[in-house]
Design an enzyme around this catalytic site. Sequence first.
Site, PDB file in Angstrom:
ATOM      1  N   MET A 135       0.833  -1.205   0.000  1.00  6.89           N
ATOM      2  CA  MET A 135       0.000   0.000   0.000  1.00  6.89           C
ATOM      3  C   MET A 135       0.864   1.251   0.000  1.00  6.89           C
ATOM      4  O   MET A 135       1.798   1.377   0.783  1.00  6.89           O
ATOM      5  CB  MET A 135      -0.920  -0.045   1.238  1.00  6.89           C
ATOM      6  CG  MET A 135      -1.824   1.146   1.380  1.00  6.89           C
ATOM      7  SD  MET A 135      -2.980   1.269  -0.023  1.00  6.89           S
ATOM      8  CE  MET A 135      -3.137   3.044  -0.124  1.00  6.89           C
ATOM      9  N   GLU A 136       0.488   2.187  -0.855  1.00 13.84           N
ATOM     10  CA  GLU A 136       1.313   3.350  -1.158  1.00 13.84           C
ATOM     11  C   GLU A 136       1.126   4.551  -0.237  1.00 13.84           C
ATOM     12  O   GLU A 136       1.373   5.681  -0.659  1.00 13.84           O
ATOM     13  CB  GLU A 136       1.030   3.785  -2.602  1.00 13.84           C
ATOM     14  CG  GLU A 136      -0.368   4.423  -2.844  1.00 13.84           C
ATOM     15  CD  GLU A 136      -1.438   3.462  -3.325  1.00 13.84           C
ATOM     16  OE1 GLU A 136      -1.308   2.249  -3.082  1.00 13.84           O
ATOM     17  OE2 GLU A 136      -2.412   3.926  -3.936  1.00 13.84           O
ATOM     18  N   GLU A 148       4.642   0.779  -5.764  1.00 13.62           N
ATOM     19  CA  GLU A 148       4.194   1.632  -4.649  1.00 13.62           C
ATOM     20  C   GLU A 148       4.943   2.954  -4.666  1.00 13.62           C
ATOM     21  O   GLU A 148       4.367   4.017  -4.402  1.00 13.62           O
ATOM     22  CB  GLU A 148       4.380   0.921  -3.301  1.00 13.62           C
ATOM     23  CG  GLU A 148       3.730  -0.452  -3.200  1.00 13.62           C
ATOM     24  CD  GLU A 148       2.273  -0.508  -3.625  1.00 13.62           C
ATOM     25  OE1 GLU A 148       1.570   0.508  -3.504  1.00 13.62           O
ATOM     26  OE2 GLU A 148       1.840  -1.580  -4.100  1.00 13.62           O
TER      27      GLU A 148
HETATM   28  N1  TRP Z   1      -3.417   0.631  -3.674  1.00 17.79           N
HETATM   29  C1  TRP Z   1      -2.748  -0.621  -3.437  1.00 17.79           C
HETATM   30  C2  TRP Z   1      -1.839  -0.850  -4.626  1.00 17.79           C
HETATM   31  O1  TRP Z   1      -2.245  -1.160  -5.683  1.00 17.79           O
HETATM   32  C3  TRP Z   1      -3.623  -1.798  -3.307  1.00 17.79           C
HETATM   33  C4  TRP Z   1      -4.648  -1.848  -2.229  1.00 17.79           C
HETATM   34  C5  TRP Z   1      -5.926  -1.472  -2.282  1.00 17.79           C
HETATM   35  C6  TRP Z   1      -4.511  -2.488  -1.004  1.00 17.79           C
HETATM   36  N2  TRP Z   1      -6.591  -1.831  -1.176  1.00 17.79           N
HETATM   37  C7  TRP Z   1      -5.759  -2.458  -0.377  1.00 17.79           C
HETATM   38  C8  TRP Z   1      -3.452  -3.078  -0.393  1.00 17.79           C
HETATM   39  C9  TRP Z   1      -5.961  -3.064   0.856  1.00 17.79           C
HETATM   40  C10 TRP Z   1      -3.653  -3.665   0.844  1.00 17.79           C
HETATM   41  C11 TRP Z   1      -4.895  -3.672   1.445  1.00 17.79           C
HETATM   42  O2  TRP Z   1      -0.690  -0.668  -4.572  1.00 17.79           O
HETATM   43 ZN    ZN Z   2      -1.324   0.303  -6.978  1.00 17.80          ZN
END
Ligand code: TRP
Ligand code: ZN
Length: 876
Positions: A275-276, A310
């Site tokens: 997660m970013e 990320e």
């Molecule tokens: N935004 C994250 C990515 O693509 C992915 C993501 C969305 C995520 N919901 C999440 C990761 C919930 C962990 C838990 O890099």
């Molecule tokens: Zn992403």
Amino acid sequence: MRTETAPTPPETVRLADYTPPAWLVESVRLDVDLAPSATRVRARIAFYRNPGHGRERPDLRLDGRSLTFVSATVDGRDVAADLAHDREGLTLPAAALPGDAFQWDCTVEIDPAANTALEGLYLSNAMFCTQCEAEGFRKIAYYPDRPDVMAPFHVRIEAEREACPVLLSNGNPGEVGDLGGGRHFAEWLDPHPKPAYLFALVAGQLVAHEDSFTTASGQEVALKLWVRPGDEGKCAYAMDALKRSMRWDETEYGLEYDLDIFQIVAVDDFNMGAMENKGLNVFNSKYVLASPETATDRDYELIEGIVAHEYFHNWTGNRITCRDWFQLCLKEGLTVFRDQQFSADQRSAPVQRIGDVKALRGRQFPEDQGPLAHPVRPEHYVEINNFYTATVYEKGAEVIRMLHTLVGAEGYRKALDLYFERHDGQACTIEQFRQCFEDATGRVLDQFALWWSQAGTPRLKLAEVWDAPTGTLTVRLTQHTPPTPGQDEKHALVLPIVLAGVAPGGGEAIPERLIELSTPETELRFEGLSERPVLSLLRGFSAPVVVEREITPEQRAVLLAHDADPFNRWEAGRGLSVAVALDRVRQGTRIPDLWTEAMARMLADDSLDPAFRALALDVPGDDEIAREIAGQGGLADPNAIHAALSEMREHLGSRLSADLNATYTAMRVEGPYSPDAESAGRRALANRCLALLAATRDRTAFELADAQLQRADNMSETLPALASLTYYDAPSAERHLDAFHERWKGDALVIDKWLSVQATAPLGRTLATVDRLTRHPSFNWKNPNKFRALIGAFAMGNPVAFHAGDGSGYRFVTEWLLRLDAHNPQTAARLAGCFESWRRYTPERQEAMQAALTQMREAADLSKNTREMVERMLGA
Ligand code: TRP
Ligand code: ZN
């Protein structure tokens, strides 16, 4: 305090219903007082009227879930009595608001220890961590939890020093101090306005692997990778990947990092990959930790790709975010495309492209051609977490790739520059992104934009007429997209088709060109040809379509031998193998020498990259054949498919045994392990040879695998040898599995591999084995990685056992999904996708899969997440 049963919000959220937020946030101050089952969160939020939102002063509506309300004031005045609470949040009527700007101050209590959904603030091995995308922040504080509300955050964390010596949040570090009584605090300031889904907080006993990076403009950035004590030795590769990503984004996109510090935390209990969160990425430990002994070449590759992904979100996602969740592909499709470009640059571009297309066909095509089909930009959802899909991510990336192809590298860069210049700090839509391409390149993209709104995989049909006397090849290209749920009418898309003609003896008879097919049909004529060329269609897989063409094995052999486009060379080999498999399944046709010889030539061609050869020698997957059969109107029998593919592997193993042995030996990598692409490619080819030899179940092949296990000092050689012995039921398999467990029982990520190898073995007794493993002390179904490694691998990676004719595989998986659903709906819903292709299979299997889905639908207390998936799969 008034407690009302306010109207329950509509089940389905629609893009068409979007309205801008009534209140915006100037700044947020968050005070978090950590305790495992009673954490206090105080949010002080400066709200102001959204000038673009009409004249009358609106109510203040805040999202909140599973929060215990303590107190609330507006500009210091207690407003608790004015609030209307409901399950999804609270409303403060406009009458109770003092003016067009005010300060909201609210305290709640939450219970991280009871949070098993891993969304919001939760505990993982006694470490506090958060996951807020998409709608998890509302489980931490009352807030307008939507991405078009962006604000700078100032966070203060307070905790017991002994349990939580390390306190982290987004942005740059601020004050720290002791509070007496064993407690301490730390402050973090994030100056960049961000939506709440990018908030993160981590606290626990962690150690940092540190480094630093100097940006192109000379800013020094501290880099910290936080892991549990004991894992320090597994951080070097992720750190190296991070630094290469930071440099690459500067050189390729002109984008620099923008804080004093960038941190990554490895967490064991995590619903997805990573997660970013701004300045504080949180990663599934699987995608951070690596050492030669514990991680495979594939793990290294994934770590590199995900770290990059990320990091790249810092600009595509964070600095410019999404207006609403329908725009998810704005950040995900673009960021996947960027990480694919990065990996192609760092490694072999053709091998990367082949891998990306395999993943697209393996995961996105089934989605786009089944009951879960949805546009890259969906138009409605019940649960947004169900839309982090292969379509949004992988097809979303293909859409960006097609734009890149159509406007060229220079036009693409101009458009992206304009996008960053115009929209930095904003929450945007696909239309705004598209406008940047139009403005920067002058190209009209009305029709192209259908790629975002129209679901389904287009089928591209190629028909050829060869006129020998005049040397004229007439080519008719036709496109057609079959209907998908809720979208019966399909329009013609803009398909960038890169094609060339290959002369039978080699060489380009028709020079490569880009054709833009934007009508249902077009005809091309190539004249003055001295002999009939073989069309190399869709080079580099220039559009995500299914190709339908009549092509002989001999023509495929020409492409396999001579196509200048490495992707299409691989594609020709794949097409040949698929055709052999289909003939064998349908008519029991004997395996043709033409195929064996083509594979033999591949194997022996030292001019080709070993990684490429390893891919080319891979017999298609069961799923791929099942999809082909269903795509041609048939019904798939997983046993028949598995038998045909096993025979093909065995055939290669015995017919090419001498060459396989020779290549196996030649590919051996001497010296200490290095994860670089070249050595990884050699290992991949050696392991492919070993797997094909083992397919013969010959004693000498098993001895080769035994020996590899004996001498291997790295997981990239250990795991494939163990897998070959397990899959082909070698006498030594049991002994090696036990020894492996004994050696690695203290390492959770390695144990996941041990579970997966056993769960994916295509053996009659595998279900019994998996069932037994669910009670093994090394298994823990509450940990998502473990659940995926055993039950997920069985459901998605073991077609013969999952689709067992008596329905036992379906029943087993259903039971476990229901158990998981009560605990962690997000991960359960995702895994329920293993039933999405039920319409592909033989009638009795269809019936059994439908029964499994119905059983889930009828289950008491099924989560909204899994319910939506099940109902869509059933076509309700
Ligand atoms: N935004 C994250 C990515 O693509 C992915 C993501 C969305 C995520 N919901 C999440 C990761 C919930 C962990 C838990 O890099
Ligand atoms: Zn992403």
